[in-house]
Design an enzyme around this catalytic site. Structure first.
Site, PDB file in Angstrom:
ATOM      1  N   SER A 143       0.844  -1.192   0.000  1.00 44.50           N
ATOM      2  CA  SER A 143       0.000   0.000   0.000  1.00 44.50           C
ATOM      3  C   SER A 143       0.876   1.237   0.000  1.00 44.50           C
ATOM      4  CB  SER A 143      -0.897   0.012   1.248  1.00 44.50           C
ATOM      5  OG  SER A 143      -1.578   1.243   1.381  1.00 44.50           O
ATOM      6  N   TYR A 156      -2.222  -0.773  10.881  1.00 45.78           N
ATOM      7  CA  TYR A 156      -2.283  -1.198   9.478  1.00 45.78           C
ATOM      8  C   TYR A 156      -1.017  -0.838   8.704  1.00 45.78           C
ATOM      9  CZ  TYR A 156      -3.936  -1.042   4.577  1.00 45.78           C
ATOM     10  OH  TYR A 156      -4.077  -1.200   3.220  1.00 45.78           O
ATOM     11  N   LYS A 160       1.771  -3.083   6.131  1.00 49.42           N
ATOM     12  CA  LYS A 160       2.009  -2.862   4.709  1.00 49.42           C
ATOM     13  C   LYS A 160       3.477  -2.556   4.428  1.00 49.42           C
ATOM     14  CE  LYS A 160      -1.987  -3.855   3.173  1.00 49.42           C
ATOM     15  NZ  LYS A 160      -2.153  -5.050   2.319  1.00 49.42           N
TER      16      LYS A 160
END
Length: 253
Positions: A143, A156, A160
């Site tokens: 991401s 999160y 990534k």
């Protein structure tokens, strides 16, 4: 038909980015295996769409955070198609939450799905490719969040960044086996993972304005980059990362 006679397995592919890649790769001739976590109807619809267009596909339900699911998915691909040429680790979750009061279970579940799941699946796919002896490709959907922060994504964004690092390290570990490993870094793609966050029209319009192209991404926008990395056109590309963000990252001003 850049992937004719190739077999591609994709995690988290009943919806969103995974589905976009699955359908796009099938249009280029790939035989497709889909892993999904919960939505039986969506997985069946994706398989049906591929088959209706003349392709071949199967779906297998499983939780990527369980190491056994990785072994089961890879074996299913071999059972259906006899081999695996390309593996896309896409499954991920992002339950938005503030940092200071984040429950332990939210952090740990995000780590298990996004990072541990990518590791287990990539290892299982790589072992099958080594066994086959003719190389292959690993692609991980990281991401833009691997490069920038997010106030409600403190659990999160590290996953990534980890997925990006995983592809860099596996590129080194697996190059001698002819296995190429690369990462895709999508920007804001309209999927179930962010539909609630972008339900606010003002925020959505702001995010659109931040991109150079003036729009948010669609799952289909991820298909071309994935097909390229899986194809022989990218035969000398490994350990690389490709931003697919409409110019969001570079648009500082």
């Amino acid at each position: 038909m850049l992937l004719e006679n190739k077999v591609m397995l994709i995690t988290g592919a009943s919806k969103g980015i995974g589905r976009g890649i699955a359908v796009g790769a099938a249009k280029h001739g790939a035989k497709i295996g889909i892993n999904y976590a919960g939505d039986d109807a969506a997985a069946a619809a994706t398989v049906a769409e591929i088959k209706a267009a003349g392709g071949e596909a199967f779906a297998l339900k499983g939780d990527v955070s369980d190491p056994q699911s990785a072994k089961d998915f890879i074996q299913a691909g071999v059972d259906h198609f006899g081999k695996i040429d390309s593996f896309v680790s896409n499954a991920g979750i992002c339950p938005f939450h503030a940092f200071l009061d984040m429950p332990q279970e939210v952090l740990e579940r995000t780590l298990r799905v996004n990072l541990h799941g990518a590791w287990y699946m990539s290892q299982a796919a790589a072992n099958q490719m080594v066994k086959q002896g003719h190389g292959g490709t690993l692609i991980a959907v990281s991401s833009i969040s691997a490069l920038v922060g997010g106030e409600f994504q403190t659990h999160y964004t590290p996953t990534k960044a980890g997925v990006l690092s995983l592809m860099q390290s596996t590129a080194i570990a697996l190059g001698k086996h002819g296995i190429r490993c690369n990462a895709l870094l999508p920007g804001t793609i309209l999927t179930d993972i962010n539909k609630d966050d972008l339900a606010d029209d003002a925020k959505r319009q702001y995010m659109e304005s931040r991109t150079c192209l003036g729009r948010l991404g669609q799952p289909e926008d991820m298909a071309g980059p994935a097909v390229f990395l899986a194809s022989d056109l990218a035969g000398y590309v490994t350990g690389a990362s490709l931003l697919v963000d409409g110019g969001l990252f570079v648009n500082l001003q």
